[in-house]
Write a protein that holds these residues in place. Structure first.
Motif, PDB file in Angstrom:
ATOM      1  N   LEU A   2      62.288  69.425  54.927  1.00 43.24           N
ATOM      2  CA  LEU A   2      63.194  70.685  55.046  1.00 43.24           C
ATOM      3  C   LEU A   2      62.471  71.676  56.124  1.00 43.24           C
ATOM      4  N   LEU A   3      61.282  71.713  56.445  1.00 42.39           N
ATOM      5  CA  LEU A   3      60.769  72.511  57.541  1.00 42.39           C
ATOM      6  C   LEU A   3      60.914  71.980  58.802  1.00 42.39           C
ATOM      7  N   ASP A   4      61.035  70.832  58.800  1.00 36.56           N
ATOM      8  CA  ASP A   4      61.490  69.892  59.935  1.00 36.56           C
ATOM      9  C   ASP A   4      62.827  70.032  60.600  1.00 36.56           C
ATOM     10  N   GLU A   5      63.856  70.551  59.643  1.00 35.21           N
ATOM     11  CA  GLU A   5      65.130  70.642  59.891  1.00 35.21           C
ATOM     12  C   GLU A   5      65.437  71.502  61.050  1.00 35.21           C
ATOM     13  N   PRO A   6      66.042  71.245  62.288  1.00 31.40           N
ATOM     14  CA  PRO A   6      66.369  71.939  63.352  1.00 31.40           C
ATOM     15  C   PRO A   6      67.077  73.153  62.937  1.00 31.40           C
ATOM     16  N   PRO A   7      66.605  74.215  63.627  1.00 36.26           N
ATOM     17  CA  PRO A   7      67.346  75.483  63.234  1.00 36.26           C
ATOM     18  C   PRO A   7      68.831  75.545  63.964  1.00 36.26           C
ATOM     19  N   GLU A   8      69.419  76.774  63.657  1.00 32.84           N
ATOM     20  CA  GLU A   8      70.546  77.107  64.450  1.00 32.84           C
ATOM     21  C   GLU A   8      70.411  76.967  65.868  1.00 32.84           C
ATOM     22  N   LEU A   9      71.497  76.086  66.699  1.00 33.07           N
ATOM     23  CA  LEU A   9      71.258  76.134  68.353  1.00 33.07           C
ATOM     24  C   LEU A   9      71.282  77.668  68.405  1.00 33.07           C
ATOM     25  N   ASP A  10      70.390  78.168  69.314  1.00 34.81           N
ATOM     26  CA  ASP A  10      70.154  79.710  69.800  1.00 34.81           C
ATOM     27  C   ASP A  10      69.377  79.549  71.059  1.00 34.81           C
TER      28      ASP A  10
END
Length: 587
Positions: free
Chosen positions: A317-325
């Motif tokens: 879960l911590l390695d999930e990529p965040p929203e593209l920003d």
């Protein structure tokens, strides 16, 4: 993705690094406790040979005092080590929860579409506690009992290396048992975590839908659904216990066989005067003392594998990529000109297109109403504007700038949003409205926004007014009251772009008229997108965009679209007939 156990544990220990001093203190205390194990066995030899065989007066006086001192040191070290390790473990758990929660706040909307709230809750609650056992109980046992076994074996080798080799003969058997059991424990732990997520999901759905369950008589169905998952959790817990407990008797059997062999050969050596009574008892005691730490070391494997399995899901879960920003352009306060250029979107790569090559130019300050049959793409299109989802094709421009070039915070600061599914927080009325200004506002502004949304008339009647707690998702308020709080929140934000997804749907006729008037004033000088199901509420829109299967079917004013006798005219006529039928039914 299944990760290597060693890499997982090292990554987990990286969270311990900020507390390295306390961690070192805990390991020091644990090490002292471990070293007293062979020391007790070592004291047996001078105690017997000096006090009982040689009857040495000095030995008779000092040995009891030495034993008492050893156990005092052992007790203090055990307390300090356990307390320090517990402190570190709970700090690590807190840090992991903070990190998980922070990651959840940055994940894209599509991630939440693919993962149930129950599973995500399980990560923050159940899985994190499993990690704590790997940090505390498992690590303490590995250090304390590992050092104790090494110390006892070293003492046995010192006393009689020939007999001690018998103890080493069981090592390959123990290693094989541990390897087989470890694999099974890790697999069962992963499956149990998935089941705990499913159990949490069922509970969450039941709590959220308790009214639907009651009105449709679904209690028995939900009870069976919960019992089925709950029973599977029980079964997997039992399998874990069986796998963990099964290794203990096997290891102890090997140890007892080695112990029996040692006793036999030691008796032969004693008969030949090759070993003293004290040495024999000390050797036998050290071997007997090996049984308890070896048993604990075999059982710790369960906690270790559970913790590592939990660490897999946590780090995934911590390695999930965040929203593209990746945008770097600043825009400040936008004027509100929006351009949709050949915009396309589909929820799944293999699925049908929800938005298809849509082109639309919206001038600053214009009010655009989006209508169409259910599933025509109205809400999806509006979700693309604040980049809740990323368009698959085409582009959306704000004041001539691609929204992909803007920082997300900059883009969303220019948008106020009121959805048909009102989201409020279990906080005060004031805190919920203050969301509209990122909590940087004073009470006068709050009251002004509430008055414009016609919310103060019911807020004043609440027990603590603006400071009244409203319950989970505003459970202590009516649907219309919740809707007006959401509108007040949007009013307070004072953004140049407004997205109103059937913003007056939960209001009665009188309240709707008041709020509609407030919204009409709010839309002046701003760009507004209104997703409407009741067509009577958008007759005064500057333009009405009729969507059908993700594309623009018609566009124009209310009068122009009625004159075309197309899809909009059909929808308007059917809605009028339904309203007339409902009116006749009331009378």
């Amino acid at each position: 993705m299944i990760q290597n156990s060693k890499a997982l544990y090292w990554r987990l220990l990286a969270y311990v690094r900020p507390y390295s001093r306390i961690f070192a203190l805990s390991l020091a205390g644990t090490a002292v406790v471990a070293l007293t194990e062979p020391l007790v066995a070592a004291l047996i030899k001078p105690l017997l040979d000096g006090s009982f065989v040689a009857k040495d007066p000095d030995s008779i006086r000092t040995m009891p005092l030495v034993l008492v001192a050893v156990f005092i040191v052992r007790g203090v070290a055990d307390f300090v080590g356990s307390l320090a390790m517990g402190w570190v473990a709970h700090r690590v758990v807190m840090d992991l929860r903070d990190a998980l929660f922070a990651r959840l706040l940055t994940l894209p909307s599509r991630y939440f579409d693919d993962h149930s709230a129950g599973n995500l809750l399980s990560r923050l609650t159940y899985d994190v506690t499993q990690v704590m056992t790997a940090i505390t109980q498992a690590l303490v046992t590995l250090v304390r009992d590992g050092l104790a076994v090494i110390g006892l074996l070293a003492w046995m080798l010192y006393l009689n290396w020939v007999l001690s080799l018998l103890a080493f003969a069981i090592a390959p058997g123990i290693g094989l048992i541990m390897r087989v059991i470890s694999r099974r424990l890790r697999r069962l732990s992963r499956e149990l975590q998935d089941l705990m997520g499913e159990l949490t999901r069922v509970i969450d759905e039941t709590l959220q839908g308790h009214k639907v369950i009651k009105i449709f008589g679904g209690q028995d169905y939900e009870r069976r659904r919960f019992s089925r998952v709950n029973n599977r959790v029980r079964q997997f817990n039992l399998k874990l216990v069986a796998a963990s407990e099964g290794s203990g008797p096997l290891v102890q059997l090997l140890a007892v066989i080695a112990l029996g062999s040692m006793i036999y050969f030691a008796s032969l050596q004693s008969a030949a005067d090759q070993i003293t009574v004290g040495g024999f008892v000390s050797l036998f005691g050290a071997m007997a003392m090996l049984l308890a730490p070896i048993k604990r070391l075999t059982k710790v494997n369960e906690h270790l594998q559970r913790g590592l399995a939990a660490a897999e899901t946590i780090f995934a879960l911590l390695d999930e990529p965040p929203e593209l920003d990746q945008g770097e352009r600043a825009i400040g306060r936008a004027s509100g000109q929006v351009s949709f250029r050949a915009v396309s979107y589909r929820y799944r790569p293999e699925g049908p297109a929800v938005i298809r090559q849509l082109n639309l130019e919206v001038q600053a300050g214009e009010t655009i109403a989006l209508v169409g049959p259910s599933g025509s793409g109205k809400t999806t299109l509006m979700n693309l504007l604040p980049r809740f989802y990323e368009a698959d094709g085409g582009d959306i421009l704000l004041d001539g700038l691609s929204i992909r070039e803007l920082r997300l915070a900059e883009l969303r600061a220019n948008i106020a949003y009121v959805s048909q599914d009102i989201v409020l927080f279990n906080d005060t009325v004031a805190a919920n409205i203050a969301y509209g200004a990122a909590f940087h506002t004073d009470e006068a502004d709050l009251i002004r926004a509430a008055e414009r949304a016609h919310a103060m008339e019911f807020i004043r009647e609440l027990p603590q007014g603006l400071n009244t707690l409203i319950g989970e998702n505003g459970a202590r308020l009516s649907g219309g009251q919740r809707q007006r709080l959401a509108i007040a929140r949007a009013l307070l934000k004072n953004a140049p772009l407004l997205i109103l997804d059937e913003a007056t749907s939960a209001l009665d006729t009188q309240a709707e008229r008041k709020v509609q008037y407030a919204l009409d004033r709010l839309r002046q000088g701003r760009t507004a997108f209104i997703i409407a199901h009741r067509l009577s509420t958008i007759e005064n829109a500057d333009r009405i965009v009729v969507l059908d299967r993700g594309a623009i079917a018609e566009i124009g004013t209310h009068t122009e679209l009625l004159a075309q006798h197309g899809l909009y005219a059909d929808l308007y006529r059917m809605q009028g007939e339904r309203s007339a039928a409902e009116s006749d039914a009331r009378f």
